[in-house]
Design a protein around this motif. Sequence first.
Motif, PDB file in Angstrom:
ATOM      1  N   THR A 106       3.007   5.372  -2.428  1.00 18.86           N
ATOM      2  CA  THR A 106       3.953   6.497  -1.973  1.00 18.86           C
ATOM      3  C   THR A 106       2.948   7.338  -3.050  1.00 18.86           C
ATOM      4  O   THR A 106       2.816   8.530  -1.795  1.00 18.86           O
ATOM      5  CB  THR A 106       5.279   7.048  -2.971  1.00 18.86           C
ATOM      6  N   LEU A 107       2.496   7.668  -4.066  1.00 20.61           N
ATOM      7  CA  LEU A 107       1.702   8.586  -5.014  1.00 20.61           C
ATOM      8  C   LEU A 107      -0.169   8.900  -3.482  1.00 20.61           C
ATOM      9  O   LEU A 107      -0.352   9.795  -3.480  1.00 20.61           O
ATOM     10  CB  LEU A 107       1.043   8.391  -6.246  1.00 20.61           C
ATOM     11  N   GLY A 108      -0.489   7.663  -3.131  1.00 16.77           N
ATOM     12  CA  GLY A 108      -1.032   7.693  -2.209  1.00 16.77           C
ATOM     13  C   GLY A 108      -1.453   8.358  -0.853  1.00 16.77           C
ATOM     14  O   GLY A 108      -2.158   8.863  -0.214  1.00 16.77           O
ATOM     15  N   LEU A 109      -0.222   7.728  -0.696  1.00 14.72           N
ATOM     16  CA  LEU A 109       0.338   8.029   0.748  1.00 14.72           C
ATOM     17  C   LEU A 109       1.338   9.570   0.952  1.00 14.72           C
ATOM     18  O   LEU A 109       2.367   9.936   2.055  1.00 14.72           O
ATOM     19  CB  LEU A 109       0.842   6.895   1.638  1.00 14.72           C
ATOM     20  N   ARG A 110       1.917  10.213  -0.102  1.00 12.92           N
ATOM     21  CA  ARG A 110       2.517  10.923   0.433  1.00 12.92           C
ATOM     22  C   ARG A 110       2.459  11.832   1.584  1.00 12.92           C
ATOM     23  O   ARG A 110       3.519  12.982   1.963  1.00 12.92           O
ATOM     24  CB  ARG A 110       2.151  12.855  -0.943  1.00 12.92           C
TER      25      ARG A 110
END
Lengths: 222, 222, 249, 209, 209
Positions: A14-18
């Motif tokens: 999630t953090l990487g692929l907002r």
Amino acid sequence: MTVIFRTILVRELTLGLRRKADMLMTLFFCVIVASMFPLAVGPETELLRTMGPGIIWVAALLASLLSLERLFGGDYADGTLEQMVISSHPLAMIVFAKVVAHWLLAGLPLVLISPLLALQYGLDGDEGLILVATLLIGTPILSLLGAVGAALTLGLRGGGVLISLLVLPLFVPVLIFGSAAVDDAAAGLSIEGHFSLLGAMLIAALILTPWAIASALRISIE
Amino acid sequence: MTVIFRTILVRELTLGLRRKADMLMTLFFCVIVASMFPLAVGPETELLRTMGPGIIWVAALLASLLSLERLFGGDYADGTLEQMVISSHPLAMIVFAKVVAHWLLAGLPLVLISPLLALQYGLDGDEGLILVATLLIGTPILSLLGAVGAALTLGLRGGGVLISLLVLPLFVPVLIFGSAAVDDAAAGLSIEGHFSLLGAMLIAALILTPWAIASALRISIE
Amino acid sequence: MNINWFKYASPASFYPLAGKMIPWFAIPAGILAFIGLVMGLFVLPPDFKQGESYRIIFIHVPAAWMSMVIYLAMAFWAIVGMVWNSRLSAMMAIALAPTGAMFCFLALWTGALWGKPTWGTYWVWDARLTTQLILLFMYLGYMALHAAIEDPRRAARASGLLAIVGAFNVPIIYFSVQWWNTLHQGASITPNKSEMAASMASVMLIMAVAAWLYAIAVALKRVRCEILDRERHASWVAELVTKTGQVHG
Amino acid sequence: MLQVSGLFCERGDRQLLNGLGFTLEPGKLLHVRGANGAGKTSLLRIVAGLLLPTAGEVCWRGKPVKQQREEYHGELLYLGHLDGVKGDLSSIENLRIDNELLGANADEATLVAALEKIGLRGFEDIFAKQLSQGQHRRVGLCRLLMSQAKLWVLDEPFNALDVKAVKLLASLIEAHLERGGMTLLTTHQDVPLSGARVSEITLGQTGRR
Amino acid sequence: MLQVSGLFCERGDRQLLNGLGFTLEPGKLLHVRGANGAGKTSLLRIVAGLLLPTAGEVCWRGKPVKQQREEYHGELLYLGHLDGVKGDLSSIENLRIDNELLGANADEATLVAALEKIGLRGFEDIFAKQLSQGQHRRVGLCRLLMSQAKLWVLDEPFNALDVKAVKLLASLIEAHLERGGMTLLTTHQDVPLSGARVSEITLGQTGRR
Ligand code: HEM
Ligand SMILES: Nc1ncnc2c1ncn2[C@@H]1O[C@H](COP(=O)(O)OP(=O)(O)OP(=O)(O)O)[C@@H](O)[C@H]1O
Ligand SMILES: Nc1ncnc2c1ncn2[C@@H]1O[C@H](COP(=O)(O)OP(=O)(O)OP(=O)(O)O)[C@@H](O)[C@H]1O
Ligand SMILES: [Mg+2]
Ligand SMILES: [Mg+2]
């Protein structure tokens, strides 16, 4: 155990692929890096063909180095790493999830786009396939080893440098075997040896590094 | 004005030398990249010679990417950047000192190690000298342009990869002229044109980018 | 005179103006593109060296030109936005980017398709081609930066600054090709019969004008959406919505 | 029951906690006092297992914690100077992860209710980095509402909170003690906690001169 | 004299400071109050020139600050949530840089004296990251002892400080007002400042629901 693995994995992704753009970013990054060499070296096709595997491997190394600092750096700075260390789940498992996510974000896109790059560099089908295979085995090793270095250098001076200097040279064999496999395949030589070495390195890394990373984090967090 | 320049320069150098790992990382990456290709391409001297300048240039360029995120990241996180923005000294001057320090720590070591790499690739003395000269003019441009990207992406998620996406296209002209100069020198062509272009770019970057970086920081700090 | 300028520099009064202007660009763009394509694809005779494949030029070259011009236009609006602190100009810059990226991609795509019959390969690492690819990445970087920032005002300012810095790069990569040995040249495919060259040039011109008009129309359309999105709290937007009964964006 | 005995801690040339020992029983709160730099945070981190003491031992239910790290951490809730909230995740996403890390098994409704209770209604989907300092801290405090931990170790939890939030937090702590929980706390502010359950220790200010 | 008028500020989707205006005169302190998330920090950052308001103006000595940025910043001292202290530098090294950035022209002896006064004697050569939270914050507060700034903008300066340091800081602020300085302050704690010079504004809590 598996629940925490999934939670952390999802969190990291999630953090990487907002946004969708984030995923594409890594892909574009690989392509840009790969485009720099022809600009500098010149457009002779034969030369580029020989350099191709090396270039793609360098792009892989760079992609994983660029994101390593953030692997634990952010969590260290905002205190979430502390919470992971004192959670009742095994730290090695949490850390492993983080590294897997790192690979999915930095390594896998590269593996996926490598056939295209191979085509652009004029590698033929078989060579391209072997390149993809070496990357598939090799990039996880880069992520795992890199994570050890990242954990050691977290907020630490002196000692961290020394040990990361010990870890980083481990990158070299991966790079060498990885790109040599493709070259040898092109030259019609046997490549089994390279693959079994890479495979052995991957297995060793999978087994050993999570514990190494976890202990490094416990030390760094003091 | 000059006092603040010196103060910030000394501060950055002190900080940089305390974190030796970062500096070594840059050098290490550059050396690995430059040493990989001879391994992949094999020992044909003539081929290596033609590739040499281009590869060394790309290696330098990619290596300088590695340290960009840290250029303003730390100061942003601990609030010292805020204090710089609201100091009564011109922000462009402060920023310029930071970039100079960044070049001294990340660019200059690359320039210094380049003769060694040139030797590896069998470049002769003159070509090696020209390579060093182009790097000496070119790497500061990379630092200055890179700083713009670093300032614009401050506090954003994409981090290192996003910076690369913004900055690598800007690096292209420097790369083209830098490596072309060495190639042309080897071919016995005049290289004055390349050098004056590189020089012009350096001067333009020296004059314009500090202001661009300063405004980018003001925007990012909100 | 100045007063007029500033009147239309406000999003509220530009919004309806843009709405009225769009057809004036969109319709001629469609007509010219139709004429150009019919002429280029059916009327002009095939090239004696390349046969039919040369017809790609009528899309390829205007697209390549537009991709460069639009980046410069973006930088222009960004500068205007920064100097006069006008929100509208910043929105113009953002509205132009996707169109520029589209043209850039089109030039690459058509070029690659053209490369297969002429050079025998879709891609070579030639300077012109690589720099065009780099231009595409400049657009993508611009859009990525804009998308990565949540606050719309900061996003506009940051990406505007990037466009300005990047604009210096456009002429440099364009001319840098001349110092480079390049596979891609126009001369080799220019038909040597002069009257054909003239007719070709006029079709190309028609297509280029069509591309210009299209780009402006699309930019205006997009700037309208941008205005609504950004000014959604403003009273005039509320009035607009209640008046027309439509909810936009 | 938490037993601490013979703690020594050396941090950068200074000797802190000269053989400190204490016992914390269910339903009790221990307020650790001391000037800045006295070693309060160091003590709390040792108790939480984040810092190794030079000498001494921390026992939980009579057994040294290092022999039962995972069990102990399952019953512990630590909130330090850093609130452990991820800026790039929204409040509710942060809670979901905390829930997992704490092993609290709270369901989604509980998480939303916790956010509401702590005063962040309407901010569920905002990135934590877009919250004000106090709101950010509140997201971290939601852990207190979710966890079933027996031992709370709170390092200056009242920092950055407004008056209303301070009251709320105090009442949470009281309720926790009521339930038989234990709390180890440091704070420089005066806190509205009923005296009966509260005991204090003051760490000596052994400046280096 | 600081004049603020018609301030609006949009953050996220929320509209803060609905047309806020006030005047701050020499020798006066303005205490900005409000719940967590009310917009205190946003206001202070606007006044410091770190944040652009959506509308409104900040004037210093009758002239908009954006027309005289460097002069204004020469007379301003801002201390935010982040204390602007570099962890990898020692306390004294940090002060040397602050001294330069503030344009305070203090000599080395003054810096050492400032550290001593703030209670960090013996910690001069320790890396700031090896200090406790309160000590770290004190290094940042040393700026108050060095600068000759007229306008102090302090965002929760009492955070993390122990009782003694709070008193010291309060006395520093009093002395500054005495000298004709101005202070803009936010804090959730009750602060021992004499009432005569102090005025208050409270920012409305316009929650989003
Ligand atoms: C992916 C591949 C290609 C790319 C990225 C590309 C890019 C470009 C660009 C940027 C221009 C504008 C140059 C200028 O205005 O001076 C251009 C023009 C042109 N291209 Fe390509 N091109 C590609 C492939 C080809 C191929 C395969 C041909 C045909 C052999 C071709 C023929 C031309 C011609 C004739 C022009 C007009 C030249 C002029 O007016 O100066 N291109 N192309
Ligand atoms: N970087 C940001 N981006 C978007 N919104 C923000 C940002 N920072 C703060 N906000 C929003 O602005 C509002 C006011 O924040 P601000 O930090 O000014 O509050 P505050 O009064 O200082 O609160 P506290 O007492 O918690 O420090 C909050 O509702 C917050 O959600
Ligand atoms: N990472 C560290 N490395 C070395 N020494 C440290 C480190 N952290 C703290 N210290 C030292 O240990 C002592 C105690 O620090 P600690 O953080 O425990 O104090 P504290 O009582 O929590 O103070 P505060 O009220 O300021 O939070 C301090 O003198 C400090 O200099
Ligand atoms: Mg503490
Ligand atoms: Mg605040």
